[in-house]
Design a protein around this motif. Structure first.
Motif, PDB file in Angstrom:
ATOM      1  N   ALA A  64      53.702  22.415  47.377  1.00 63.17           N
ATOM      2  CA  ALA A  64      53.273  23.792  47.145  1.00 63.17           C
ATOM      3  C   ALA A  64      51.929  23.796  46.440  1.00 63.17           C
ATOM      4  CB  ALA A  64      54.310  24.544  46.306  1.00 63.17           C
ATOM      5  N   HIS A  65      51.085  24.742  46.812  1.00 64.73           N
ATOM      6  CA  HIS A  65      49.774  24.876  46.179  1.00 64.73           C
ATOM      7  C   HIS A  65      49.286  26.303  46.359  1.00 64.73           C
ATOM      8  CE1 HIS A  65      47.485  24.974  50.026  1.00 64.73           C
ATOM      9  NE2 HIS A  65      48.494  24.214  50.459  1.00 64.73           N
ATOM     10  N   LEU A  66      48.388  26.694  45.501  1.00 61.67           N
ATOM     11  CA  LEU A  66      47.768  28.009  45.604  1.00 61.67           C
ATOM     12  C   LEU A  66      46.811  28.025  46.786  1.00 61.67           C
ATOM     13  CD1 LEU A  66      47.395  30.822  44.248  1.00 61.67           C
ATOM     14  CD2 LEU A  66      45.549  29.810  42.918  1.00 61.67           C
ATOM     15  N   GLN A  67      46.834  29.112  47.527  1.00 64.17           N
ATOM     16  CA  GLN A  67      45.999  29.189  48.724  1.00 64.17           C
ATOM     17  C   GLN A  67      44.522  29.041  48.356  1.00 64.17           C
ATOM     18  OE1 GLN A  67      46.163  32.913  50.866  1.00 64.17           O
ATOM     19  NE2 GLN A  67      45.752  31.937  52.831  1.00 64.17           N
ATOM     20  N   LEU A  72      48.941  24.188  42.072  1.00 66.13           N
ATOM     21  CA  LEU A  72      49.553  25.474  41.730  1.00 66.13           C
ATOM     22  C   LEU A  72      48.780  26.149  40.607  1.00 66.13           C
ATOM     23  CD1 LEU A  72      53.318  24.429  41.772  1.00 66.13           C
ATOM     24  CD2 LEU A  72      52.188  25.911  43.429  1.00 66.13           C
ATOM     25  N   PRO A  73      48.935  27.452  40.435  1.00 67.55           N
ATOM     26  CA  PRO A  73      48.335  28.098  39.255  1.00 67.55           C
ATOM     27  C   PRO A  73      48.945  27.547  37.976  1.00 67.55           C
ATOM     28  CG  PRO A  73      49.755  29.621  40.465  1.00 67.55           C
ATOM     29  CD  PRO A  73      49.597  28.424  41.328  1.00 67.55           C
ATOM     30  N   ARG A  74      48.248  27.760  36.868  1.00 68.91           N
ATOM     31  CA  ARG A  74      48.626  27.102  35.616  1.00 68.91           C
ATOM     32  C   ARG A  74      49.967  27.565  35.080  1.00 68.91           C
ATOM     33  NH1 ARG A  74      44.375  29.997  31.406  1.00 68.91           N
ATOM     34  NH2 ARG A  74      44.931  32.165  31.880  1.00 68.91           N
ATOM     35  N   TRP A  75      50.421  28.747  35.458  1.00 74.57           N
ATOM     36  CA  TRP A  75      51.688  29.264  34.926  1.00 74.57           C
ATOM     37  C   TRP A  75      52.882  28.860  35.775  1.00 74.57           C
ATOM     38  CZ3 TRP A  75      54.833  32.426  37.845  1.00 74.57           C
ATOM     39  CH2 TRP A  75      54.256  33.010  38.991  1.00 74.57           C
ATOM     40  N   PHE A  88      62.391  23.926  43.369  1.00 77.55           N
ATOM     41  CA  PHE A  88      62.280  25.157  42.584  1.00 77.55           C
ATOM     42  C   PHE A  88      60.827  25.382  42.205  1.00 77.55           C
ATOM     43  CE2 PHE A  88      66.611  23.710  41.815  1.00 77.55           C
ATOM     44  CZ  PHE A  88      67.345  24.868  42.006  1.00 77.55           C
ATOM     45  N   LEU A  89      60.389  26.619  42.325  1.00 79.60           N
ATOM     46  CA  LEU A  89      59.127  27.094  41.769  1.00 79.60           C
ATOM     47  C   LEU A  89      59.485  28.018  40.614  1.00 79.60           C
ATOM     48  CD1 LEU A  89      57.075  27.911  44.994  1.00 79.60           C
ATOM     49  CD2 LEU A  89      56.681  26.029  43.411  1.00 79.60           C
ATOM     50  N   TYR A  90      59.001  27.698  39.417  1.00 81.64           N
ATOM     51  CA  TYR A  90      59.395  28.488  38.255  1.00 81.64           C
ATOM     52  C   TYR A  90      58.227  28.565  37.277  1.00 81.64           C
ATOM     53  CZ  TYR A  90      59.883  24.073  35.722  1.00 81.64           C
ATOM     54  OH  TYR A  90      59.641  22.876  35.119  1.00 81.64           O
ATOM     55  N   GLY A  91      58.285  29.541  36.425  1.00 85.30           N
ATOM     56  CA  GLY A  91      57.251  29.738  35.421  1.00 85.30           C
ATOM     57  C   GLY A  91      57.258  31.161  34.911  1.00 85.30           C
ATOM     58  N   VAL A 102      48.811  33.977  46.435  1.00 85.42           N
ATOM     59  CA  VAL A 102      49.472  33.467  47.642  1.00 85.42           C
ATOM     60  C   VAL A 102      49.734  31.980  47.439  1.00 85.42           C
ATOM     61  CG1 VAL A 102      49.317  33.144  50.128  1.00 85.42           C
ATOM     62  CG2 VAL A 102      48.325  35.187  49.075  1.00 85.42           C
ATOM     63  N   ILE A 103      50.991  31.598  47.559  1.00 84.72           N
ATOM     64  CA  ILE A 103      51.411  30.210  47.413  1.00 84.72           C
ATOM     65  C   ILE A 103      51.810  29.695  48.794  1.00 84.72           C
ATOM     66  CG2 ILE A 103      52.965  28.610  46.249  1.00 84.72           C
ATOM     67  CD1 ILE A 103      51.061  30.055  44.375  1.00 84.72           C
TER      68      ILE A 103
END
Length: 386
Positions: A64-67, A72-75, A88-91, A102-103
């Motif tokens: 997963a990564h930020l478009q 990923l974003p820092r949060w 899991f994606l969590y934060g 957009v992820i």
């Protein structure tokens, strides 16, 4: 060459499969200051008929990564225990993250090497309802982070922690793995967990039990290796084993005093005679330079002279050696030396025939044995007598 010919169709087919993959899009609504958890299930990414269940042995990993970015974003964080478990994606988003993100998630089937792409449209908004100024963070030693991310364990933790709070609604604010806080990876022993930090917030104030746990007296007992003061029943046990020495309370109901803004000046310091620098006296560095250079040179010169005296002026010489040696020893030495020289001269002037052992008596090629051809004129008289 044959291997290259075999691999080219496989790569073309893989690229064609990637191009034909339809990108799914899901819209989610995270809230600022509230924990966000999204489960990446195998059923969502594997293209199977509706009546066919996903085999539990199919390994699937995710990326997963930020478009438009490599990470990923820092949060937002991602975790997956193994390819056979869900990801899991969590934060917890912050006010600076408010808006749209957009992820992109890519799932890899490790058996068939199929890939599936999915887009998560995150619309980060402000939460509704009153703020939650009373926040408490617990360190749960009995769980890993992916064990409390599903909804059922999280709801069970909120229900159990309600007994330690004043009556009111509790909400999860943040979930963080203990490894992200500097914790150590546990030994591979049954029952050892990584640990997870769970932050809970409420609009109701803290109970006297929580205040006693976070008091300085409890911290002093924890520093001595004793359990902290707990005046109420531990409603989190036995499902959650909480480290009560790592409980922190944050009260945001009292506004923090605003920092004093410095008044900008004109940038010119006021003239103060008491703080004026003193004048430096003139100093001559010639003496220091001479001492620094001449002293090592003098020492080196003295050492050189001393070494030359020892090596050149302290030699005994032949005269002293001859005087210290007795006359009989000198005569004996001279006699031996003279006799040796005389024998060497006599050996060099006489003609001696070759030894018999060096004469060719055996032919290696023919195998003949020939008698030695000896010149009788060169044989000594002693041999003729025998």
């Amino acid at each position: 060459m044959a291997e290259a010919v075999i691999w080219i169709p496989l790569l073309v087919g893989l690229l064609a499969g990637l191009g034909d993959t339809e990108t799914q899009q899901t819209t989610l609504h995270p809230l600022v200051g509230r924990v966000f958890v999204h489960t990446l299930d195998h059923e969502t990414f594997l293209h199977l008929p509706e009546h066919v269940a996903v085999p539990p042995t199919v390994p699937v990993t995710y990326h997963a990564h930020l478009q438009g970015h490599p990470d990923l974003p820092r949060w937002l964080r991602y975790t997956q225990r193994s390819p056979h478990h869900p990801g899991f994606l969590y934060g917890t988003p912050t006010p600076e993250d408010r808006g749209q993100q957009v992820i992109e998630v890519i799932a890899y089937n490790r058996d068939s090497f199929d890939t599936t792409r999915q887009k998560l449209l995150l619309l980060i908004e402000d939460p509704e309802g009153p703020p939650l100024p009373y926040q408490a963070e617990f360190l749960v030693r009995s769980h890993d982070v992916e064990e409390v991310l599903p909804s059922s364990p999280a709801s069970r933790f909120l229900t159990a922690s309600a007994g330690l709070w004043e009556p009111g609604e509790l909400q999860l604010l943040n979930i963080t793995s203990a490894l992200d806080r500097g914790g150590r990876v546990p030994l591979p022993i049954e029952g050892r967990k990584e640990g997870v930090y769970i932050k809970v917030g409420s609009a109701s104030p803290f109970s006297s039990c929580l205040k006693m746990v976070a008091s300085p007296d409890s911290h002093a007992r924890c520093a001595q290796g004793q359990p902290p003061l707990l005046s109420c029943y531990d409603t989190l046990a036995p499902h959650f084993r909480v480290d009560w020495c790592n409980v922190s309370l944050v009260d945001k109901s009292v506004p923090e005093p605003a920092d004093q803004v410095p008044t900008p000046g004109d940038g010119i310091l006021e003239h103060d005679l008491s703080c004026s620098p003193t004048k430096a006296t003139a100093r001559d560095f010639l003496t220091d330079a001479l001492v620094t250079l001449l002293v090592p040179l003098l020492v080196a010169l003295l050492l050189t002279l001393l070494l030359a005296y020892v090596m050149c002026c302290r030699r005994e010489g032949r005269l002293k050696r001859d005087l210290a040696t007795s006359d009989i020893q000198m005569v004996h030495h001279c006699t031996i030396r003279g006799n040796t020289e005389e024998l060497r001269q006599m050996a060099a002037s006489r003609e001696v025939p070759r030894p018999l052992s060096t004469l060719p008596m055996f032919n290696v090629r023919t195998g003949e044995r020939l008698p030695p051809q000896v010149d009788s004129a060169q044989v000594p008289l002693i041999l003729d007598q025998h």
